[in-house]
Design a protein around this motif. Structure first.
Motif, mmCIF file in Angstrom:
data_model
loop_
_atom_site.group_PDB
_atom_site.id
_atom_site.type_symbol
_atom_site.label_atom_id
_atom_site.label_comp_id
_atom_site.label_asym_id
_atom_site.label_seq_id
_atom_site.Cartn_x
_atom_site.Cartn_y
_atom_site.Cartn_z
ATOM 1 N N GLN A 145 1.070 -1.007 0.073
ATOM 2 C CA GLN A 145 -0.104 -0.010 -0.012
ATOM 3 C C GLN A 145 0.778 1.002 0.052
ATOM 4 O O GLN A 145 0.295 2.065 -0.644
ATOM 5 C CB GLN A 145 -1.030 -0.117 1.148
ATOM 6 N N VAL A 146 1.819 1.270 0.948
ATOM 7 C CA VAL A 146 2.965 2.464 0.896
ATOM 8 C C VAL A 146 3.386 2.589 -0.521
ATOM 9 O O VAL A 146 3.756 3.682 -0.903
ATOM 10 C CB VAL A 146 3.962 2.255 1.972
ATOM 11 N N VAL A 147 3.971 1.338 -1.011
ATOM 12 C CA VAL A 147 4.585 1.567 -2.499
ATOM 13 C C VAL A 147 3.651 2.184 -3.600
ATOM 14 O O VAL A 147 3.914 2.976 -4.309
ATOM 15 C CB VAL A 147 5.261 0.211 -2.748
ATOM 16 N N ASP A 148 2.436 1.596 -3.346
ATOM 17 C CA ASP A 148 1.338 2.146 -4.273
ATOM 18 C C ASP A 148 1.161 3.423 -4.094
ATOM 19 O O ASP A 148 0.923 4.317 -5.201
ATOM 20 C CB ASP A 148 -0.036 1.231 -4.013
ATOM 21 N N LEU A 149 1.016 4.080 -2.590
ATOM 22 C CA LEU A 149 0.770 5.350 -2.434
ATOM 23 C C LEU A 149 1.725 6.199 -3.116
ATOM 24 O O LEU A 149 1.713 7.287 -3.631
ATOM 25 C CB LEU A 149 0.603 5.749 -1.243
ATOM 26 N N LYS A 150 3.154 5.731 -2.888
ATOM 27 C CA LYS A 150 4.286 6.542 -3.429
ATOM 28 C C LYS A 150 4.344 6.579 -5.124
ATOM 29 O O LYS A 150 4.575 7.505 -5.578
ATOM 30 C CB LYS A 150 5.728 5.670 -3.147
ATOM 31 N N LEU A 151 3.772 5.118 -5.519
ATOM 32 C CA LEU A 151 3.740 5.537 -6.853
ATOM 33 C C LEU A 151 2.788 6.475 -7.577
ATOM 34 O O LEU A 151 2.943 7.068 -8.593
ATOM 35 C CB LEU A 151 3.476 4.029 -7.544
ATOM 36 N N GLN A 152 1.683 6.454 -6.819
ATOM 37 C CA GLN A 152 0.495 7.296 -7.190
ATOM 38 C C GLN A 152 0.997 8.599 -7.092
ATOM 39 O O GLN A 152 0.584 9.639 -7.934
ATOM 40 C CB GLN A 152 -0.646 7.040 -6.277
ATOM 41 N N VAL A 153 1.585 8.921 -6.115
ATOM 42 C CA VAL A 153 2.394 10.491 -5.864
ATOM 43 C C VAL A 153 3.332 10.860 -6.966
ATOM 44 O O VAL A 153 3.099 11.599 -7.568
ATOM 45 C CB VAL A 153 2.763 10.543 -4.312
ATOM 46 N N GLU A 154 4.029 9.880 -7.250
ATOM 47 C CA GLU A 154 5.236 10.167 -8.235
ATOM 48 C C GLU A 154 4.273 10.388 -9.468
ATOM 49 O O GLU A 154 4.604 11.332 -10.359
ATOM 50 C CB GLU A 154 6.062 8.809 -8.496
ATOM 51 N N LEU A 155 3.450 9.406 -9.819
ATOM 52 C CA LEU A 155 2.563 9.649 -11.351
ATOM 53 C C LEU A 155 1.875 11.062 -11.307
ATOM 54 O O LEU A 155 1.749 11.685 -12.183
ATOM 55 C CB LEU A 155 1.531 8.507 -11.389
ATOM 56 N N GLU A 156 1.267 11.292 -10.160
ATOM 57 C CA GLU A 156 0.484 12.663 -10.042
ATOM 58 C C GLU A 156 1.621 13.729 -10.052
ATOM 59 O O GLU A 156 1.319 14.811 -10.842
ATOM 60 C CB GLU A 156 -0.200 12.746 -8.781
ATOM 61 N N GLU A 157 2.979 13.604 -9.697
ATOM 62 C CA GLU A 157 3.766 14.661 -9.901
ATOM 63 C C GLU A 157 4.105 14.919 -11.129
ATOM 64 O O GLU A 157 4.470 15.946 -11.911
ATOM 65 C CB GLU A 157 5.111 14.527 -8.858
ATOM 66 N N ARG A 158 4.399 13.461 -11.790
ATOM 67 C CA ARG A 158 4.823 13.527 -13.321
ATOM 68 C C ARG A 158 3.617 14.216 -14.181
ATOM 69 O O ARG A 158 3.837 15.071 -15.092
ATOM 70 C CB ARG A 158 5.183 12.248 -13.726
ATOM 71 N N ARG A 159 2.339 13.996 -13.769
ATOM 72 C CA ARG A 159 1.218 14.384 -14.568
ATOM 73 C C ARG A 159 1.366 16.143 -14.299
ATOM 74 O O ARG A 159 1.017 16.881 -15.428
ATOM 75 C CB ARG A 159 0.270 13.961 -14.188
ATOM 76 N N LYS A 160 1.721 16.471 -13.205
ATOM 77 C CA LYS A 160 1.573 18.095 -12.890
ATOM 78 C C LYS A 160 2.780 18.522 -13.633
ATOM 79 O O LYS A 160 2.515 19.481 -14.279
ATOM 80 C CB LYS A 160 1.695 18.109 -11.391
ATOM 81 N N LYS A 161 3.817 17.834 -13.628
ATOM 82 C CA LYS A 161 4.956 18.316 -14.263
ATOM 83 C C LYS A 161 4.772 18.424 -15.779
ATOM 84 O O LYS A 161 5.002 19.312 -16.503
ATOM 85 C CB LYS A 161 6.292 17.404 -14.138
ATOM 86 N N ALA A 162 4.048 17.410 -16.256
ATOM 87 C CA ALA A 162 3.735 17.132 -17.735
ATOM 88 C C ALA A 162 2.827 18.232 -18.156
ATOM 89 O O ALA A 162 2.742 18.768 -19.245
ATOM 90 C CB ALA A 162 3.276 15.990 -18.105
ATOM 91 N N LEU A 163 1.789 18.768 -17.246
ATOM 92 C CA LEU A 163 0.931 19.473 -17.366
ATOM 93 C C LEU A 163 1.472 20.827 -17.475
ATOM 94 O O LEU A 163 1.024 21.937 -18.118
ATOM 95 C CB LEU A 163 -0.244 19.466 -16.420
ATOM 96 N N ASN A 164 2.260 21.138 -16.785
ATOM 97 C CA ASN A 164 2.976 22.395 -16.498
ATOM 98 C C ASN A 164 3.853 22.758 -17.403
ATOM 99 O O ASN A 164 4.307 23.936 -17.586
ATOM 100 C CB ASN A 164 3.620 22.602 -15.038
ATOM 101 N N ASN A 165 4.520 21.970 -18.011
ATOM 102 C CA ASN A 165 5.448 22.156 -19.079
ATOM 103 C C ASN A 165 4.828 22.233 -20.203
ATOM 104 O O ASN A 165 4.339 22.835 -21.149
ATOM 105 C CB ASN A 165 6.418 20.925 -19.127
#
Length: 165
Positions: A145-165
């Motif tokens: 669950q912790v790993v899944d949450l980290k992965l979700q957080v990383e995916l959201e950060e990448r999406r945010k970065k991809a949307l911001n860029n």
């Protein structure tokens, strides 16, 4: 002849002359006994002719009751002891048989008790192993669950970065 005759043997005639004793001749004694036997046999034949003497055994006469002697008590005691020994031997054999069976049952119970203890210990070991396995499974599921949450957080950060860029 079936019936036995009792012949009284008269002791030798004793002659006393002062201190000396003289015995009658053996021939005289033999003749006397022989004549007595002949008299008895003649009397038996006479009784047979009259029908008063049979070849069959005469009936036993009932003896008058007598007081018990030491020998009678001793024989009674011996008879009692013989039956007592037989009974005691039977009792010892049956007691030994019961004791043997109870010892055999005891050893069977000991073996069954050991088997039950082994099964109980094995069951306890399995219960401990199952408890430990559930704990480990719970640990790894929380880690996942912790790993899944980290992965979700990383995916959201990448999406945010991809949307911001």
């Amino acid at each position: 002849m079936d019936q036995t005759c009792q012949v009284c043997i008269i002791p030798s005639l004793l002659h006393t002359a002062g201190t000396q004793l003289f015995l009658s001749s053996r021939k005289h004694e033999f003749n006397y006994v022989y004549s007595k036997e002949n008299e008895i046999l003649q009397r038996i034949t006479a009784l047979r002719k009259e029908g008063l003497w049979s070849l069959k055994r005469l009936p036993k006469l009932h003896e008058a009751p007598r007081h018990k002697s030491h020998r009678d008590y001793l024989l009674e005691e011996m008879q009692w002891m013989a039956t007592d020994f037989v009974q005691e031997r039977r009792w010892k054999i049956t007691t030994a048989r019961r004791l043997i069976l109870s010892v055999a049952h005891h050893h069977e119970d000991v073996i069954l008790h050991k088997e039950r203890c082994k099964k109980r210990e094995e069951k306890q070991v399995r219960a401990v192993a199952a408890f430990t396995a559930r704990g480990i499974e719970h640990f790894w599921s929380t880690i996942k669950q912790v790993v899944d949450l980290k992965l979700q957080v990383e995916l959201e950060e990448r999406r945010k970065k991809a949307l911001n860029n």
